[in-house]
Design a protein around this motif. Structure first.
Motif, PDB file in Angstrom:
ATOM      1  N   TRP A  57       0.738  -1.314  -0.007  1.00  0.00           N
ATOM      2  CA  TRP A  57      -0.015   0.075   0.011  1.00  0.00           C
ATOM      3  C   TRP A  57       0.847   1.308  -0.009  1.00  0.00           C
ATOM      4  O   TRP A  57       0.617   2.233  -0.930  1.00  0.00           O
ATOM      5  N   VAL A  58       1.770   1.106   0.866  1.00  0.00           N
ATOM      6  CA  VAL A  58       2.827   2.434   0.899  1.00  0.00           C
ATOM      7  C   VAL A  58       3.822   2.556  -0.324  1.00  0.00           C
ATOM      8  O   VAL A  58       3.568   3.721  -0.861  1.00  0.00           O
ATOM      9  N   TRP A  59       3.772   1.559  -1.131  1.00  0.00           N
ATOM     10  CA  TRP A  59       4.701   1.689  -2.297  1.00  0.00           C
ATOM     11  C   TRP A  59       3.962   2.332  -3.375  1.00  0.00           C
ATOM     12  O   TRP A  59       4.536   2.872  -4.215  1.00  0.00           O
ATOM     13  N   GLN A  60       2.517   1.887  -3.304  1.00  0.00           N
ATOM     14  CA  GLN A  60       1.871   2.512  -4.501  1.00  0.00           C
ATOM     15  C   GLN A  60       1.363   3.956  -4.153  1.00  0.00           C
ATOM     16  O   GLN A  60       0.584   4.413  -4.974  1.00  0.00           O
ATOM     17  N   MET A  61       1.597   4.570  -3.060  1.00  0.00           N
ATOM     18  CA  MET A  61       1.146   5.944  -2.560  1.00  0.00           C
ATOM     19  C   MET A  61       1.729   6.692  -3.622  1.00  0.00           C
ATOM     20  O   MET A  61       2.957   6.470  -4.237  1.00  0.00           O
ATOM     21  N   SER A 118       6.003  11.074  -2.635  1.00  0.00           N
ATOM     22  CA  SER A 118       6.254  12.232  -1.811  1.00  0.00           C
ATOM     23  C   SER A 118       7.276  12.202  -0.623  1.00  0.00           C
ATOM     24  O   SER A 118       7.629  10.756  -0.198  1.00  0.00           O
ATOM     25  N   LEU A 119       7.455  13.160   0.064  1.00  0.00           N
ATOM     26  CA  LEU A 119       8.226  13.121   1.407  1.00  0.00           C
ATOM     27  C   LEU A 119       7.624  12.116   2.362  1.00  0.00           C
ATOM     28  O   LEU A 119       8.351  11.300   3.042  1.00  0.00           O
ATOM     29  N   LEU A 120       6.177  12.373   2.586  1.00  0.00           N
ATOM     30  CA  LEU A 120       5.331  11.258   3.355  1.00  0.00           C
ATOM     31  C   LEU A 120       5.511   9.916   3.038  1.00  0.00           C
ATOM     32  O   LEU A 120       5.778   9.086   3.700  1.00  0.00           O
ATOM     33  N   GLN A 121       5.304   9.738   1.740  1.00  0.00           N
ATOM     34  CA  GLN A 121       5.677   8.326   1.158  1.00  0.00           C
ATOM     35  C   GLN A 121       6.912   7.902   1.507  1.00  0.00           C
ATOM     36  O   GLN A 121       7.058   6.432   1.930  1.00  0.00           O
ATOM     37  N   GLN A 122       8.018   8.417   1.246  1.00  0.00           N
ATOM     38  CA  GLN A 122       9.343   7.930   1.654  1.00  0.00           C
ATOM     39  C   GLN A 122       9.431   7.643   3.114  1.00  0.00           C
ATOM     40  O   GLN A 122      10.084   6.703   3.274  1.00  0.00           O
TER      41      GLN A 122
END
Length: 208
Positions: free
Chosen positions: A93-97, A100-104
């Motif tokens: 789920w996180v990988w597909q976000m 962005s800085l938040l995603q990283q």
């Protein structure tokens, strides 16, 4: 004193025998019920080899631990499997976000938690076989060791990665040594990390 090459030979032969027993135990439980008890039995026998005798009665010890730990091995195994599934879904789920800085940041945190989880999996069965805790405490102690010993955690990950890589490059090794070749060096490291606690808290320990 036993010559080093004889000890290596004994250990190698015992690991091959353990691999055969692990496969037999896994199939006996139709994989679903046999995988984790067979794995815990391998851990128990290797623990005995590391701490007590590198040439023990392998079959007798394996069968004893397979039967006596059948229920708890499955409980622990499927709890950790469920956590692993949750972490895998979270990583996907996180990988597909959107990038962005938040995603990283979330991805880095998720990877770190996953690595701690993987090392906690390596600790869980040895801790269960070595200590007497409440059910929840086994998981807590596995996580504490994974976080509290960062250098050991890195070493364990490297060992598992290296041996897994060898299995990928030379598949026949997997069928010869299997799980035992991973468990043996892991137990060499983790069992000695228990030594100080065993001395200081002997009332809370038992040897299966």
């Amino acid at each position: 004193m036993t010559q080093w090459y004889m000890r290596v030979g004994h250990v190698g032969f015992n690991l091959i025998l353990l691999n055969i027993l692990w496969l037999a135990g896994t199939l006996t439980g139709f994989i679903v019920l046999g995988l984790f008890p067979a794995t815990m039995a391998v851990v128990a026998v290797v623990k005995h080899m590391v701490l007590e005798d590198d040439n023990p009665p392998i079959i007798k010890l394996f069968l004893r631990h397979f039967r006596s730990n059948f229920l708890m091995a499955n409980v622990f195994g499927y709890v950790m499997t469920s956590l692993g599934v949750v972490l895998t879904v979270d990583l996907m789920w996180v990988w597909q976000m959107e990038d962005s800085l938040l995603q990283q940041c979330m991805l880095g945190l998720s990877v770190l938690i996953t690595l701690v989880y993987l090392v906690a999996c390596l600790y869980l069965f040895p801790i269960y076989l070595h200590y007497q805790f409440s059910f929840k405490e086994y998981f807590i102690q596995a996580i504490v060791l994974a976080i509290g010993k960062p250098m050991q955690t890195i070493l364990l990950l490297l060992i598992v990665t290296l041996i897994s890589g060898l299995y990928v490059i030379f598949p026949p090794l997997l069928f010869v040594f299997g799980l035992g070749a991973i468990v043996y060096p892991v137990l060499k490291i983790t069992c000695y990390s228990f030594a100080q606690k065993e001395t200081n808290h002997s009332d809370g320990l038992y040897s299966q």
